[in-house]
Motif scaffolding. Structure first.
Motif, short mmCIF file in Angstrom:
data_model
loop_
_atom_site.label_atom_id
_atom_site.label_comp_id
_atom_site.label_asym_id
_atom_site.label_seq_id
_atom_site.Cartn_x
_atom_site.Cartn_y
_atom_site.Cartn_z
N VAL A 166 -8.70 2.34 -5.95
CA VAL A 166 -8.25 1.56 -4.80
C VAL A 166 -8.08 0.10 -5.21
N ARG A 220 -8.73 -3.83 -4.29
CA ARG A 220 -9.69 -4.63 -3.53
C ARG A 220 -9.37 -6.11 -3.72
N THR A 242 -6.77 9.10 2.33
CA THR A 242 -8.03 8.55 2.81
C THR A 242 -8.84 8.10 1.61
N SER A 300 0.83 -1.20 0.00
CA SER A 300 0.00 0.00 0.00
C SER A 300 0.87 1.25 0.00
N PRO A 331 -9.31 -1.83 5.79
CA PRO A 331 -8.54 -0.91 4.94
C PRO A 331 -7.06 -0.85 5.34
N HIS A 332 -6.21 -0.64 4.34
CA HIS A 332 -4.78 -0.40 4.55
C HIS A 332 -4.44 0.86 3.76
N MET A 333 -4.08 1.92 4.46
CA MET A 333 -3.89 3.22 3.83
C MET A 333 -2.43 3.65 3.84
N PHE A 349 -7.97 -2.54 0.19
CA PHE A 349 -9.07 -3.01 1.02
C PHE A 349 -9.14 -4.53 0.93
N PRO A 406 -4.53 2.83 -1.59
CA PRO A 406 -5.26 2.12 -0.54
C PRO A 406 -5.55 0.68 -0.96
N GLU A 440 -12.43 5.32 0.37
CA GLU A 440 -13.52 4.42 0.70
C GLU A 440 -13.46 3.20 -0.22
N MET A 441 -14.06 2.12 0.24
CA MET A 441 -14.07 0.87 -0.52
C MET A 441 -14.65 1.06 -1.92
#
Length: 291
Positions: free
Chosen positions: A253, A255, A245, A219, A238-240, A227, A225, A247-248
């Motif tokens: 991002v 996944r 920041t 990440s 989550p792993h940021m 997820f 990010p 969201e899923m």
């Protein structure tokens, strides 16, 4: 007075040569693959689990007394094989029923999350590299890796290099062989620098399984990010990277899904791709976010 430049970390050293007398590495890989086959025959899996336990016990005995990451890995493999041998032991109808119920529950939760976010499960080969292959698949979808580099070797290298260059961030989460993984241990001692270096080389060059430290490293390395969807609560983890920041449901991002029961071997990662109807919109959004 001239300002001193910050010294860059030394390159990750090559892995140590395998110890003489190691037996059955190819056989072990084949046995893990057999246990990973969801469509495999139960009696064959039972036999494979017994053989795997025997082989990994021999390997662990050969590594006994050594304190490098490979010895630690062999000890864990032996313990895991022993647990699998118990799992595939015959004549335990209650245990089989519980396992089937857990499999159904995990599948139900995964399908629900995928439906909620317009995703579909893309199966990754269960070969020990699954975490790294799943993330590589996602990075390729996001345009962060070219197709010819979207493989576990690329992400293993990235994770190992990032961890090695940020030792203080990861060392507390990797107990040494003298700590919780040592026989009769009473403390959670940390790895030495040499042990940590060897651990990073093992992640880079072998089929050692990856987990939370490697997800966090990737990440941060790719500044994206990640997820992880799982059956246990919370269902989305989550792993940021720093100062990010997300969201899923955001388009830019990663996944992936984490499975403990749906596959014969237990722990496995898959890639969660957007459903075909959403793919083109997602790609356009990602390109816009990174330009």
């Amino acid at each position: 007075m001239a300002k001193k430049s910050k010294k860059s970390p030394s390159p990750l050293p090559p892995p140590p040569p395998p110890p003489a007398g190691d037996v059955g590495d190819d056989l072990v890989d084949d046995l893990w693959a057999e246990l990973d086959d969801r469509n495999g025959d139960a009696s064959v899996k039972r036999e494979a689990s017994v053989v795997l336990q025997q082989v990994t016990m021999v390997q662990a005995q050969q590594s006994a007394g050594k304190k490098d990451s490979k010895a630690r890995f062999k000890a864990r493999e032996a313990r895991k094989a022993a647990a699998l041998a118990d799992k595939f032991a015959p004549n335990d109808a209650d245990a089989d029923a519980r396992l089937q119920e857990e499999i159904k529950n995990e599948k139900r939760i995964m399908e629900q999350v995928c439906d909620d976010y317009g995703l579909e499960l893309h199966e990754i080969n269960p070969d020990g590299h699954c975490l790294f292959s799943a993330i590589a698949d996602q990075l390729a979808l996001l345009g962060l890796l070219p197709a010819n580099a979207a493989n576990f070797a690329t992400t293993r290298l990235a994770a190992a290099q990032y961890m090695y260059s940020h030792e203080d961030d990861f060392l507390p989460f990797l107990p040494s062989i003298e700590g919780e993984d040592g026989a009769g241990a009473t403390s959670s001692g940390l790895m030495t620098h040499q042990q940590f270096s060897s651990y990073c080389a093992t992640i880079r060059d072998t089929g050692a399984w990856g987990g939370e430290p490697e997800i966090q490293a990737l990440s941060r390395a790719y500044k994206i990010p990640i997820f992880v969807v799982q059956a246990e609560k919370p269902h989305i983890v989550p792993h940021m990277p720093p100062a990010v920041t997300a969201e899923m449901g955001d388009p830019n991002v990663v996944r992936i899904s984490y499975h403990r029961r749906m596959y014969g071997l237990g722990e496995h990662y898959n890639s969660l791709r957007p459903k075909a109807s959403r793919m083109h919109r997602a790609v356009d959004s990602v390109k816009a976010a990174f330009t």
